[in-house]
Design a protein around this motif. Structure first.
Motif, PDB file in Angstrom:
ATOM      1  N   GLU A 293       0.833  -1.208   0.000  1.00 29.42           N
ATOM      2  CA  GLU A 293       0.000   0.000   0.000  1.00 29.42           C
ATOM      3  C   GLU A 293       0.871   1.263   0.000  1.00 29.42           C
ATOM      4  O   GLU A 293       0.606   2.217  -0.737  1.00 29.42           O
ATOM      5  CB  GLU A 293      -0.931   0.000   1.206  1.00 29.42           C
ATOM      6  CG  GLU A 293      -1.891   1.181   1.225  1.00 29.42           C
ATOM      7  CD  GLU A 293      -2.959   1.079   2.294  1.00 29.42           C
ATOM      8  OE1 GLU A 293      -3.864   1.934   2.302  1.00 29.42           O
ATOM      9  OE2 GLU A 293      -2.893   0.148   3.117  1.00 29.42           O
ATOM     10  N   LYS A 294       1.920   1.238   0.812  1.00 29.61           N
ATOM     11  CA  LYS A 294       2.795   2.406   0.920  1.00 29.61           C
ATOM     12  C   LYS A 294       3.608   2.623  -0.354  1.00 29.61           C
ATOM     13  O   LYS A 294       3.688   3.747  -0.875  1.00 29.61           O
ATOM     14  CB  LYS A 294       3.741   2.237   2.111  1.00 29.61           C
ATOM     15  CG  LYS A 294       4.705   3.400   2.317  1.00 29.61           C
ATOM     16  CD  LYS A 294       5.614   3.148   3.518  1.00 29.61           C
ATOM     17  CE  LYS A 294       6.618   4.273   3.702  1.00 29.61           C
ATOM     18  NZ  LYS A 294       7.518   4.025   4.864  1.00 29.61           N
ATOM     19  N   THR A 295       4.204   1.543  -0.859  1.00 30.13           N
ATOM     20  CA  THR A 295       5.117   1.661  -2.007  1.00 30.13           C
ATOM     21  C   THR A 295       4.387   1.776  -3.339  1.00 30.13           C
ATOM     22  O   THR A 295       4.644   2.696  -4.127  1.00 30.13           O
ATOM     23  CB  THR A 295       6.072   0.450  -2.047  1.00 30.13           C
ATOM     24  OG1 THR A 295       6.783   0.361  -0.809  1.00 30.13           O
ATOM     25  CG2 THR A 295       7.066   0.578  -3.183  1.00 30.13           C
ATOM     26  N   VAL A 296       3.485   0.843  -3.601  1.00 27.75           N
ATOM     27  CA  VAL A 296       2.828   0.780  -4.909  1.00 27.75           C
ATOM     28  C   VAL A 296       1.706   1.808  -5.016  1.00 27.75           C
ATOM     29  O   VAL A 296       1.667   2.611  -5.960  1.00 27.75           O
ATOM     30  CB  VAL A 296       2.303  -0.644  -5.179  1.00 27.75           C
ATOM     31  CG1 VAL A 296       1.643  -0.722  -6.550  1.00 27.75           C
ATOM     32  CG2 VAL A 296       3.440  -1.662  -5.084  1.00 27.75           C
ATOM     33  N   TYR A 297       0.801   1.791  -4.051  1.00 27.73           N
ATOM     34  CA  TYR A 297      -0.326   2.735  -4.112  1.00 27.73           C
ATOM     35  C   TYR A 297       0.132   4.148  -3.778  1.00 27.73           C
ATOM     36  O   TYR A 297      -0.436   5.125  -4.283  1.00 27.73           O
ATOM     37  CB  TYR A 297      -1.451   2.265  -3.188  1.00 27.73           C
ATOM     38  CG  TYR A 297      -2.210   1.104  -3.776  1.00 27.73           C
ATOM     39  CD1 TYR A 297      -3.388   1.298  -4.480  1.00 27.73           C
ATOM     40  CD2 TYR A 297      -1.722  -0.198  -3.671  1.00 27.73           C
ATOM     41  CE1 TYR A 297      -4.075   0.234  -5.053  1.00 27.73           C
ATOM     42  CE2 TYR A 297      -2.392  -1.263  -4.238  1.00 27.73           C
ATOM     43  CZ  TYR A 297      -3.566  -1.038  -4.932  1.00 27.73           C
ATOM     44  OH  TYR A 297      -4.234  -2.088  -5.514  1.00 27.73           O
ATOM     45  N   GLY A 298       1.175   4.249  -2.958  1.00 28.65           N
ATOM     46  CA  GLY A 298       1.726   5.570  -2.660  1.00 28.65           C
ATOM     47  C   GLY A 298       2.294   6.247  -3.887  1.00 28.65           C
ATOM     48  O   GLY A 298       2.312   7.483  -3.981  1.00 28.65           O
ATOM     49  N   ALA A 299       2.750   5.431  -4.842  1.00 26.32           N
ATOM     50  CA  ALA A 299       3.290   5.968  -6.095  1.00 26.32           C
ATOM     51  C   ALA A 299       2.225   6.077  -7.188  1.00 26.32           C
ATOM     52  O   ALA A 299       2.534   6.412  -8.335  1.00 26.32           O
ATOM     53  CB  ALA A 299       4.440   5.085  -6.580  1.00 26.32           C
ATOM     54  N   GLY A 300       0.978   5.773  -6.814  1.00 20.81           N
ATOM     55  CA  GLY A 300      -0.114   5.845  -7.782  1.00 20.81           C
ATOM     56  C   GLY A 300      -0.096   4.741  -8.811  1.00 20.81           C
ATOM     57  O   GLY A 300      -0.638   4.899  -9.904  1.00 20.81           O
ATOM     58  N   LYS A 301       0.515   3.578  -8.482  1.00 18.35           N
ATOM     59  CA  LYS A 301       0.638   2.481  -9.440  1.00 18.35           C
ATOM     60  C   LYS A 301      -0.135   1.230  -9.020  1.00 18.35           C
ATOM     61  O   LYS A 301       0.117   0.137  -9.519  1.00 18.35           O
ATOM     62  CB  LYS A 301       2.121   2.139  -9.644  1.00 18.35           C
ATOM     63  CG  LYS A 301       2.920   3.285 -10.269  1.00 18.35           C
ATOM     64  CD  LYS A 301       4.357   2.878 -10.542  1.00 18.35           C
ATOM     65  CE  LYS A 301       5.115   4.027 -11.207  1.00 18.35           C
ATOM     66  NZ  LYS A 301       6.528   3.661 -11.496  1.00 18.35           N
ATOM     67  N   GLY A 302      -1.067   1.383  -8.093  1.00 15.20           N
ATOM     68  CA  GLY A 302      -1.860   0.235  -7.649  1.00 15.20           C
ATOM     69  C   GLY A 302      -2.769  -0.279  -8.747  1.00 15.20           C
ATOM     70  O   GLY A 302      -3.254   0.485  -9.589  1.00 15.20           O
ATOM     71  N   ASN A 303      -3.025  -1.584  -8.742  1.00 23.22           N
ATOM     72  CA  ASN A 303      -3.843  -2.191  -9.788  1.00 23.22           C
ATOM     73  C   ASN A 303      -5.337  -1.991  -9.555  1.00 23.22           C
ATOM     74  O   ASN A 303      -6.119  -2.000 -10.493  1.00 23.22           O
ATOM     75  CB  ASN A 303      -3.517  -3.683  -9.904  1.00 23.22           C
ATOM     76  CG  ASN A 303      -4.170  -4.330 -11.103  1.00 23.22           C
ATOM     77  OD1 ASN A 303      -5.196  -4.970 -10.984  1.00 23.22           O
ATOM     78  ND2 ASN A 303      -3.578  -4.141 -12.278  1.00 23.22           N
ATOM     79  N   LEU A 304      -5.732  -1.834  -8.292  1.00 21.47           N
ATOM     80  CA  LEU A 304      -7.139  -1.657  -7.967  1.00 21.47           C
ATOM     81  C   LEU A 304      -7.480  -0.172  -7.864  1.00 21.47           C
ATOM     82  O   LEU A 304      -6.714   0.608  -7.300  1.00 21.47           O
ATOM     83  CB  LEU A 304      -7.478  -2.353  -6.645  1.00 21.47           C
ATOM     84  CG  LEU A 304      -7.254  -3.865  -6.580  1.00 21.47           C
ATOM     85  CD1 LEU A 304      -7.666  -4.397  -5.216  1.00 21.47           C
ATOM     86  CD2 LEU A 304      -8.038  -4.582  -7.678  1.00 21.47           C
ATOM     87  N   SER A 305      -8.639   0.198  -8.388  1.00 22.03           N
ATOM     88  CA  SER A 305      -9.062   1.598  -8.324  1.00 22.03           C
ATOM     89  C   SER A 305      -9.528   1.991  -6.925  1.00 22.03           C
ATOM     90  O   SER A 305      -9.482   3.154  -6.551  1.00 22.03           O
ATOM     91  CB  SER A 305     -10.182   1.851  -9.339  1.00 22.03           C
ATOM     92  OG  SER A 305     -11.287   0.998  -9.090  1.00 22.03           O
ATOM     93  N   ASP A 306      -9.960   1.002  -6.143  1.00 20.12           N
ATOM     94  CA  ASP A 306     -10.455   1.255  -4.789  1.00 20.12           C
ATOM     95  C   ASP A 306      -9.496   0.635  -3.777  1.00 20.12           C
ATOM     96  O   ASP A 306      -9.415  -0.590  -3.653  1.00 20.12           O
ATOM     97  CB  ASP A 306     -11.856   0.659  -4.628  1.00 20.12           C
ATOM     98  CG  ASP A 306     -12.508   1.016  -3.293  1.00 20.12           C
ATOM     99  OD1 ASP A 306     -11.798   1.517  -2.393  1.00 20.12           O
ATOM    100  OD2 ASP A 306     -13.714   0.771  -3.150  1.00 20.12           O
TER     101      ASP A 306
END
Length: 435
Positions: A293-306
């Motif tokens: 969550e911190k690394t991937v979603y923090g960089a705006g690269k998460g696969n899930l929109s929610d």
């Protein structure tokens, strides 16, 4: 000048070729549309997030970047075969496939063996593939359906104060009317014979939305417990039907494909108290989930929109699938070198996994899933199941990790493998000679 330009062009082509060769391609045969889209989207979302996390944190595995491509199967066998054929030779060749579908796995097993590409069937597929002597390219990692079925009965034994107290109890096996649904019938029959309980099998035609007559039959039978072997829409339909006939949900124990937030929330109040098996725990308490969550979603690269789906049951299962895939690549690199590996080399990695307590701590997954150690003959590597109960909002653990009753499973696996090898006119691998 022309010679210099040609030399530069060739140099660039060489560099590009090296860069391409340094990628490790992982096909993603997902299903984000169709009847099972909700679970599939979260599962493959978690898997992709983990692959991206490894790339962002480590630059790949051993300096080899992980690449992937999705192909929509809609959970249909013919589409799954199409995806297999489309992706198997792409980008230097497929590392391994995880269809998260028993039907597609059966449809591609012979192809995969011919192409020397491993199939990772984590928590699904044919249970006798645990025996790597016959199924060299199939890996039912962590826990198979047969192992889980014996764990479900052992869990019921815990509920009644000991396995000896199951004698004389009445248990109904309510199952999905498919090959998947029928998979555990021989195991449950063997457990009933061993422990002396009465077992009744009740089939629900796929997809399972209509169950009125089955639950009227269950009400007449008045069983002590119902073992639910469901998938997709069958699960909430079963829970709502149980509520209508007054059957206590705390006496319903499902397999893991009936135990996700999607299953429970869709049933509303009818799901409260319901119990299901698990091979990978949900929640955000695990360091690996927090780091993603911190690394991937923090960089705006998460696969899930929610982001709200991070840590859910199917998401965490997808992360575990990614972990097992990556750890197989790591194991294979130790033998073959830090380079792009082919499917057969990664198959060796899957057959030589050793995710012990120390490695789990390093990965940030302590107790998220059982420790896994595979071998030539043991493609399962664990055989443990844990049970959780829905409290109306979340899943709560209600057991520790329960080991499979191998006294039941191993003879059945041997008999099935012997029959399979005879039908195929094949000679079983000599695992001792391959060491």
């Amino acid at each position: 000048m022309k010679k210099t330009a040609v030399a530069v062009s060739l140099a660039l082509l060489t560099v590009a070729g090296v860069a391409q060769a340094a990628d490790q391609f992982i096909p993603i045969p997902s299903y984000r549309v169709g009847a099972y889209a909700s679970g599939g989207a979260k599962f493959y979302g978690g898997m992709i997030d983990y692959l991206n996390y490894v790339n962002m944190k480590e630059g790949g595995v051993g300096g080899v970047k992980l690449t992937y491509e999705e192909c929509e199967t809609e959970y249909k066998n013919d589409r799954g075969v199409e995806c297999y054929e489309r992706l198997k030779a792409k980008n230097g060749g497929a590392s391994a496939f995880n269809f998260m579908s028993t039907g597609i796995t059966y449809a591609t097993m012979d192809r995969a063996e011919k192409d020397k590409i491993p199939l990772m069937t984590m928590g699904f597929g044919r249970a006798d593939a645990q025996d790597g002597r016959a199924f060299k390219y199939v890996f039912p990692l962590i826990t198979s359906y047969w192992s889980q079925a014996t764990a479900k009965v052992q869990f019921l034994g815990q509920r009644v104060g000991g396995m000896q107290n199951l004698k004389g109890k009445k248990i109904v096996n309510l199952y999905h009317g498919s090959a998947y649904g029928k998979e555990t019938i021989p195991v449950l029959d063997a457990m009933a014979k061993k422990y002396g309980f009465e077992l009744q099998h009740v089939e629900v035609p796929a997809p399972g939305t209509e169950q009125q007559s089955q639950w009227l039959e269950i009400r007449r039978a008045r069983p002590d417990f119902v073992l639910l072997r469901s998938w997709g829409v069958m699960t909430p339909a079963a829970l709502k039907s149980a509520q209508k006939v007054g059957f206590p949900r705390e006496n319903i124990v499902a397999n893991w494909w009936g135990g996700s937030e999607e299953d429970a929330i869709a049933a509303g109040d009818a799901a409260k108290g319901y119990i299901a098996g698990s091979f990978a725990l949900d929640g955000r308490q695990f360091p690996v989930i927090q780091n993603i969550e911190k690394t991937v979603y923090g960089a705006g690269k998460g696969n899930l929109s929610d982001k709200g789906f991070i840590g859910t049951v199917n998401y965490n299962r997808g992360v575990v699938s990614g972990i097992l895939m990556v750890e197989a690549i790591r194991a294979a690199q130790k033998k073959y070198g830090a380079k792009t590996l082919n499917g057969d080399q990664i198959r060796w990695g899957m057959e030589n996994l050793n995710i012990d307590a120390k490695r789990q701590q390093e990965l940030g997954v302590t107790d998220m899933f059982p420790q896994v150690k595979t071998s030539c003959q043991n493609h399962e590597g664990s055989g443990y199941t844990r049970f959780m109960q829905w409290d109306g909002k979340d899943w709560k653990p209600v057991s520790g990790w329960i080991k499979a009753d191998t006294g039941v499973t191993l003879p059945l696996i041997k008999a099935s493998v012997d029959k399979y090898s005879q039908e195929k006119s094949m000679k079983l691998r000599d695992c001792a000679a391959e060491k």
